[in-house]
Design a protein around this motif. Sequence first.
Motif, short mmCIF file in Angstrom:
data_model
loop_
_atom_site.label_atom_id
_atom_site.label_comp_id
_atom_site.label_asym_id
_atom_site.label_seq_id
_atom_site.Cartn_x
_atom_site.Cartn_y
_atom_site.Cartn_z
N UNK A 1 0.79 -1.22 0.00
CA UNK A 1 0.00 0.00 0.00
C UNK A 1 0.82 1.27 0.00
N UNK A 2 2.14 1.16 0.04
CA UNK A 2 3.01 2.33 0.03
C UNK A 2 3.45 2.66 -1.39
N UNK A 3 4.16 3.77 -1.54
CA UNK A 3 4.67 4.17 -2.85
C UNK A 3 5.84 3.31 -3.30
N UNK A 4 6.35 2.50 -2.38
CA UNK A 4 7.48 1.62 -2.73
C UNK A 4 7.11 0.15 -2.61
N UNK A 5 5.81 -0.14 -2.76
CA UNK A 5 5.36 -1.53 -2.72
C UNK A 5 5.94 -2.33 -3.88
N UNK A 6 5.93 -1.73 -5.07
CA UNK A 6 6.48 -2.40 -6.25
C UNK A 6 7.96 -2.08 -6.39
N UNK A 7 8.77 -3.11 -6.52
CA UNK A 7 10.22 -2.90 -6.70
C UNK A 7 10.50 -2.42 -8.12
N UNK A 8 9.89 -3.10 -9.11
CA UNK A 8 9.99 -2.67 -10.52
C UNK A 8 8.70 -1.96 -10.90
N UNK B 1 6.85 -3.11 -19.69
CA UNK B 1 7.49 -3.77 -20.83
C UNK B 1 9.01 -3.63 -20.68
N UNK B 2 9.71 -4.27 -21.59
CA UNK B 2 11.17 -4.17 -21.57
C UNK B 2 11.62 -2.74 -21.81
N UNK B 3 10.83 -1.96 -22.54
CA UNK B 3 11.23 -0.60 -22.86
C UNK B 3 11.05 0.36 -21.69
N UNK B 4 10.05 0.11 -20.82
CA UNK B 4 9.76 1.09 -19.76
C UNK B 4 10.04 0.57 -18.35
N UNK B 5 10.56 -0.65 -18.20
CA UNK B 5 10.82 -1.19 -16.88
C UNK B 5 11.94 -0.39 -16.19
N UNK B 6 11.78 -0.20 -14.90
CA UNK B 6 12.81 0.50 -14.13
C UNK B 6 12.62 0.24 -12.64
N UNK B 7 13.63 0.57 -11.85
CA UNK B 7 13.54 0.41 -10.40
C UNK B 7 12.80 1.61 -9.84
#
Length: 514
Positions: free
Chosen positions: A337-344, A362-368
Amino acid sequence: MPGTFFGFNTALRGMQAAQRSIYTTAHNIANANTEGYTRQQVVLATTPAYPVPAMNRPGGTGWQIGTGVDSQETRRMRDEFLDTQIRRETGSLGMWEQIQDVLQQVEIVFNEPSDTGLSTLMSQFWAAWQELSKNAESSPVRTTVVETASALAEAFNHSAQQLETIINDIDQSIELKVTEINSLARQIADLNVQIKNVVAAGDQPNDLLDQRDMLLDRLSKIIDFEVEYNKVDVNGEALYDGQIKIKIGGAYLVEINNDSNIIHEVTDNGPESGKIYWEENGTEINSVRGEIKGLQQAREDVQLYLDRLDVLARGLAENINDLHGKGLDLSGQPVSGTSYENFFVVLSNPPSTGDISDSGITAKNIGVNLNIRNDVTKIAAADVSGGAGNGANALKIAQLQSKLFQENDTDGDGSIDTLVADTSGTSGVTFDDYYKNFTAKLGVDAHEAERMTTNQGVLVDQLTNRKESISGVSLDEEMANMLQYQRAYEAAARMITTLDAMLDKIINGMGVIR
């Protein structure tokens, strides 16, 4: 019996035939290095004998005297069946050359195996999570996880961008090929008119035919087509008028209607990129060989590799995010539920801390996630059962490296979208193997394209050599022919001199009393 002057015409015809043969030989020698030129040869035939059989023939029966030679035509030494073979195989060569060229570019994009490829970066990424599971409270280890993840994401981004660039380059190449097809069609139509006029005058447009055949050879490398010979009705008989019609995929590119050449242009502006259509009605044109077919096939292959790269990036991100969202950060707080729940996450351009969703990744827009990059304590290395500071959740993420996954169509559109864990644990592939499988396929496809290009090149060379043995100009042979025709001309001229001496004897020598 014929009169004394009878032999003059016979000798004159011999001189004229030898002269025309010498002129044709000179034309051959002058064009020995001209691209597309076909060797020409004068066809000689005997003229009708004298006298012609009739009731009132002179001199009685039982004799006829030849009246000499006539040059019937100047023939192009061309084998149409061989031309058809060469054009067909040249089209196949053009197709495989384009596929080989594109796949070589794709191999450079993935650059496998190497120390900087995706495979190596994924291994380093998993190793960083494994190390974090042992030292969950270590800030340097957490930083290593973020940096290796960023390097992996950037490699995905870069590879996807390069593959998209290759696809765009292919589309531009198809556009250029379409322009060339239309240009060649216009040139062929113009030559049709010139050839028809020469044929109608009873002459032979050999050099114009060479130019048109060269255009057909160029067209055959771009796209496959059929040639139809145009015939007109002359006193109830269908006769070839020198013009040709060209069909692509069952429809006319160059059509002849009421003595006019009609060009039906091709376009690449249609509902789907990478395809070609008839400009008049928007019907798609399907070819079976040629450079356009090779570009279209290569485009499909590149799109397949890009789609698989997207599946890998999406499957990796979703499975890691699923576990990460269930863990605790370094302070022991749940990340759900936080802004950092998703790693990618899906990164915008430019990226911001508001990029927190993994929907449509996608492979083009994935990021940490930038919220994690800015504060590595937000990595959920611990699970809820072990409390703050344990590395159990990081270990679960690291163990994804050896877990088996299967392709899955999540939206039901018939295409593979992501990788989901195999619940049975007995089938599927790991992330690393999934990547290795399609890069191995790339290697096989590239090798096959290289092999086929080499084989087709050898075949086209062999056919071209056979064509050159028939249509090409041999300077040695032309020199020998020149001497032969020169001696024939001299002999015919000597015959006239001999006849002149005979007449001189009759006119000035007979009946003279000395």
